[in-house]
Design a protein around this motif. Structure first.
Motif, PDB file in Angstrom:
ATOM      1  N   MET A  28      41.409  72.652   4.192  1.00  0.00           N
ATOM      2  CA  MET A  28      41.995  71.379   4.603  1.00  0.00           C
ATOM      3  C   MET A  28      40.919  70.278   4.576  1.00  0.00           C
ATOM      4  O   MET A  28      39.771  70.517   4.930  1.00  0.00           O
ATOM      5  N   ALA A  29      41.351  69.091   4.170  1.00  0.00           N
ATOM      6  CA  ALA A  29      40.420  67.965   4.130  1.00  0.00           C
ATOM      7  C   ALA A  29      40.015  67.579   5.554  1.00  0.00           C
ATOM      8  O   ALA A  29      40.804  67.732   6.475  1.00  0.00           O
ATOM      9  N   ASP A  30      38.778  67.127   5.739  1.00  0.00           N
ATOM     10  CA  ASP A  30      38.420  66.682   7.086  1.00  0.00           C
ATOM     11  C   ASP A  30      38.229  65.164   7.116  1.00  0.00           C
ATOM     12  O   ASP A  30      38.187  64.499   6.084  1.00  0.00           O
ATOM     13  N   LYS A  31      38.121  64.645   8.331  1.00  0.00           N
ATOM     14  CA  LYS A  31      38.103  63.196   8.513  1.00  0.00           C
ATOM     15  C   LYS A  31      36.916  62.534   7.794  1.00  0.00           C
ATOM     16  O   LYS A  31      37.036  61.453   7.229  1.00  0.00           O
ATOM     17  N   GLU A  32      35.804  63.266   7.830  1.00  0.00           N
ATOM     18  CA  GLU A  32      34.606  62.719   7.195  1.00  0.00           C
ATOM     19  C   GLU A  32      34.828  62.485   5.687  1.00  0.00           C
ATOM     20  O   GLU A  32      34.452  61.458   5.146  1.00  0.00           O
ATOM     21  N   GLN A  33      35.502  63.485   5.052  1.00  0.00           N
ATOM     22  CA  GLN A  33      35.791  63.331   3.615  1.00  0.00           C
ATOM     23  C   GLN A  33      36.703  62.124   3.367  1.00  0.00           C
ATOM     24  O   GLN A  33      36.487  61.348   2.430  1.00  0.00           O
ATOM     25  N   ILE A  34      37.695  61.992   4.239  1.00  0.00           N
ATOM     26  CA  ILE A  34      38.654  60.889   4.073  1.00  0.00           C
ATOM     27  C   ILE A  34      37.937  59.542   4.248  1.00  0.00           C
ATOM     28  O   ILE A  34      38.102  58.629   3.441  1.00  0.00           O
ATOM     29  N   MET A  35      37.099  59.461   5.292  1.00  0.00           N
ATOM     30  CA  MET A  35      36.386  58.196   5.539  1.00  0.00           C
ATOM     31  C   MET A  35      35.459  57.854   4.361  1.00  0.00           C
ATOM     32  O   MET A  35      35.309  56.699   3.987  1.00  0.00           O
ATOM     33  N   LYS A  36      34.865  58.889   3.804  1.00  0.00           N
ATOM     34  CA  LYS A  36      33.952  58.653   2.685  1.00  0.00           C
ATOM     35  C   LYS A  36      34.736  58.022   1.510  1.00  0.00           C
ATOM     36  O   LYS A  36      34.289  57.062   0.894  1.00  0.00           O
ATOM     37  N   LEU A  37      35.923  58.584   1.250  1.00  0.00           N
ATOM     38  CA  LEU A  37      36.733  58.036   0.156  1.00  0.00           C
ATOM     39  C   LEU A  37      37.252  56.632   0.486  1.00  0.00           C
ATOM     40  O   LEU A  37      37.318  55.773  -0.387  1.00  0.00           O
ATOM     41  N   LEU A  38      37.590  56.414   1.755  1.00  0.00           N
ATOM     42  CA  LEU A  38      38.050  55.067   2.138  1.00  0.00           C
ATOM     43  C   LEU A  38      36.919  54.045   1.973  1.00  0.00           C
ATOM     44  O   LEU A  38      37.159  52.866   1.747  1.00  0.00           O
ATOM     45  N   GLY A  39      35.708  54.534   2.076  1.00  0.00           N
ATOM     46  CA  GLY A  39      34.547  53.668   1.849  1.00  0.00           C
ATOM     47  C   GLY A  39      34.404  53.253   0.392  1.00  0.00           C
ATOM     48  O   GLY A  39      33.615  52.388   0.052  1.00  0.00           O
ATOM     49  N   GLU A  40      35.209  53.903  -0.472  1.00  0.00           N
ATOM     50  CA  GLU A  40      35.176  53.523  -1.892  1.00  0.00           C
ATOM     51  C   GLU A  40      36.351  52.610  -2.261  1.00  0.00           C
ATOM     52  O   GLU A  40      36.516  52.220  -3.410  1.00  0.00           O
ATOM     53  N   VAL A  41      37.193  52.287  -1.249  1.00  0.00           N
ATOM     54  CA  VAL A  41      38.310  51.368  -1.500  1.00  0.00           C
ATOM     55  C   VAL A  41      37.932  50.004  -0.935  1.00  0.00           C
ATOM     56  O   VAL A  41      37.511  49.894   0.209  1.00  0.00           O
ATOM     57  N   GLU A  42      38.070  48.961  -1.773  1.00  0.00           N
ATOM     58  CA  GLU A  42      37.680  47.620  -1.315  1.00  0.00           C
ATOM     59  C   GLU A  42      38.876  46.804  -0.868  1.00  0.00           C
ATOM     60  O   GLU A  42      39.970  46.940  -1.416  1.00  0.00           O
ATOM     61  N   ASP A  43      38.663  45.938   0.095  1.00  0.00           N
ATOM     62  CA  ASP A  43      39.683  44.953   0.428  1.00  0.00           C
ATOM     63  C   ASP A  43      39.740  43.981  -0.753  1.00  0.00           C
ATOM     64  O   ASP A  43      38.705  43.447  -1.165  1.00  0.00           O
ATOM     65  N   PRO A  44      40.932  43.747  -1.328  1.00  0.00           N
ATOM     66  CA  PRO A  44      41.007  42.934  -2.547  1.00  0.00           C
ATOM     67  C   PRO A  44      40.548  41.488  -2.350  1.00  0.00           C
ATOM     68  O   PRO A  44      40.113  40.859  -3.303  1.00  0.00           O
ATOM     69  N   GLU A  45      40.603  40.980  -1.132  1.00  0.00           N
ATOM     70  CA  GLU A  45      40.172  39.598  -0.928  1.00  0.00           C
ATOM     71  C   GLU A  45      38.691  39.495  -0.612  1.00  0.00           C
ATOM     72  O   GLU A  45      37.964  38.689  -1.155  1.00  0.00           O
ATOM     73  N   LEU A  46      38.257  40.331   0.315  1.00  0.00           N
ATOM     74  CA  LEU A  46      36.875  40.217   0.788  1.00  0.00           C
ATOM     75  C   LEU A  46      35.898  40.989  -0.081  1.00  0.00           C
ATOM     76  O   LEU A  46      34.687  40.807   0.013  1.00  0.00           O
ATOM     77  N   ARG A  47      36.454  41.853  -0.940  1.00  0.00           N
ATOM     78  CA  ARG A  47      35.634  42.622  -1.897  1.00  0.00           C
ATOM     79  C   ARG A  47      34.529  43.428  -1.226  1.00  0.00           C
ATOM     80  O   ARG A  47      33.376  43.416  -1.674  1.00  0.00           O
ATOM     81  N   ARG A  48      34.857  44.003  -0.109  1.00  0.00           N
ATOM     82  CA  ARG A  48      33.922  44.929   0.549  1.00  0.00           C
ATOM     83  C   ARG A  48      34.710  46.174   0.903  1.00  0.00           C
ATOM     84  O   ARG A  48      35.932  46.117   1.090  1.00  0.00           O
ATOM     85  N   PRO A  49      34.026  47.329   1.058  1.00  0.00           N
ATOM     86  CA  PRO A  49      34.727  48.557   1.427  1.00  0.00           C
ATOM     87  C   PRO A  49      35.476  48.413   2.756  1.00  0.00           C
ATOM     88  O   PRO A  49      34.973  47.775   3.688  1.00  0.00           O
TER      89      PRO A  49
END
Ligand code: ADP
Length: 354
Positions: A1-22
């Motif tokens: 099962m995926a853990d929270k740390e893995q999920i957070m790491k991937l979310l850190g690779e998604v940028e807010d389209p306006e502010l252009r930061r993770p």
């Protein structure tokens, strides 16, 4: 099962389209719940009804589904509190964007070089040159902001192909973006069809707000599209941004360059340095033969008179007009053969240190 740390790491690779930061850097991830092969993520938006919800949902879903253990992704949205928004603003842009005495901050606070683009009269292609030059500087790797201060005939949003309403965080406006170019225009706030009647003090206030209340994100170049002529806006700009350099756009006929010469004298009065001259609509070429429709040499003559550099000629090209109407500037499009006109001018401007 995926853990929270893995999920957070991937979310850190998604940028807010306006502010252009993770999303993770922006403190936008409120909760992550993992339940077997399902994950639910709650994202805090800066404003309710953010039009980019769908894009954020799609980006998160695509990213999290790269994990083999995850089959279903649910994205819910909440909204930041005033306190959270304020913290975000401070985190992004520092404690106080505004000087305590309420004065307009000088350009050095947010931009390395400020270039105000001027012309003696309308219709010479000033806005088209500004937008293409911004695109060329961006293509050369610089962080560029464009302020459309041509408040009577704002056309920068159309030429750069930017639409939408800017987000306001903690009373500060986030510029819209085209590629990596940050753009602000009165056109984002009013209907293009509506005539705008400006009274002097309001105009002054609006322009100052666009300089001091917009969260320009550490720019290398800040380009300002001035209204044609030598009106109030130029004076406001020279007061708010005393280190601005003036780039003069002219067509080749002697009358036009004579009119542009008046702009240069305005520069003297306002203590702005003239950076140089660009000649637009220099000639029209058919089958290798150049037709100098609007006369010849006016730009060069003007530059010599002012003792400033002449940065080059831009011919009349259907493609330039078509791209301006379509919001698709050549320097942002690798396939275009005409980018070089603007890239060459941009390189010359870069080479002349402020
Ligand atoms: P200004 O800002 O000086 O009023 P614009 O940039 O709005 O002028 O340009 C006026 C018109 O001329 C626009 O339709 C624009 O697409 C067109 N234009 C500008 N430069 C060129 C060029 N080099 N070749 C062809 N059309 C041009």
């Amino acid at each position: 099962m995926a853990d929270k740390e893995q999920i957070m790491k991937l979310l850190g690779e998604v940028e807010d389209p306006e502010l252009r930061r993770p999303l993770t850097d922006l403190d936008m991830v409120k909760t992550v719940d993992i339940n077997g092969d399902r994950v639910r993520v709650e994202i805090l938006l800066t404003i309710p009804g953010c039009p980019l919800k769908k894009k954020i949902t799609d980006d998160i879903t695509a990213k999290l589904k790269t994990l083999p253990d995850i089959r279903e992704v649910q994205v819910d949205f909440g909204v930041m509190s005033d306190e959270q928004r304020k913290n975000l603003r401070v985190k992004l842009y520092g404690a106080s964007a505004k000087p305590a005495d309420g004065s307009t901050p000088v350009a050095g606070d947010f931009a390395a070089r400020v270039i105000a683009v001027a012309s003696g009269k309308g219709g010479v292609g000033k806005s088209t040159v500004t937008a293409n030059l911004a695109s060329a500087l961006s293509t050369l790797g610089f962080k560029v902001g464009v302020l459309d201060a041509d408040v009577y005939g704002f056309s920068i949003p159309r030429i750069l192909g930017v639409k939408g309403q800017p987000t306001i965080i903690d009373e500060q406006i986030i510029p819209l973006r085209r590629n990596n170019i940050q753009v602000m225009s009165i056109g984002f706030f009013i209907d293009e069809e509506q005539p705008v009647v400006w009274r002097g003090p309001l105009l002054h206030k609006t322009i100052n707000q666009f300089i001091s209340d917009v969260l320009w994100d550490k720019l290398d170049f800040f380009l300002i599209d001035l209204p044609p002529g030598t009106g109030d806006v130029s004076i406001t700009i020279s007061q708010a941004l005393p280190k601005a350099e003036l780039l003069v756009i002219t067509t080749p006929q002697p009358v036009a360059s004579h009119t542009a010469g008046r702009v240069a004298r305005m520069a003297e009065k306002t203590n702005l340095k003239v950076l140089g001259v660009v000649e637009n609509m220099s000639y029209y070429e058919v089958n290798g033969t150049r037709d100098y429709i609007f006369g010849k040499g006016g730009g060069m003559t003007l530059a010599e008179t002012l003792q400033v550099p002449f940065f080059g000629e831009i011919p009349i090209l259907t493609e330039i007009r078509e791209r301006a109407d379509a919001g698709n500037p050549a320097p942002l499009d690798e396939k275009s053969s005409i980018s070089e006109y603007y890239l060459e001018i941009a390189r010359k401007i870069v080479a002349r240190k402020a």
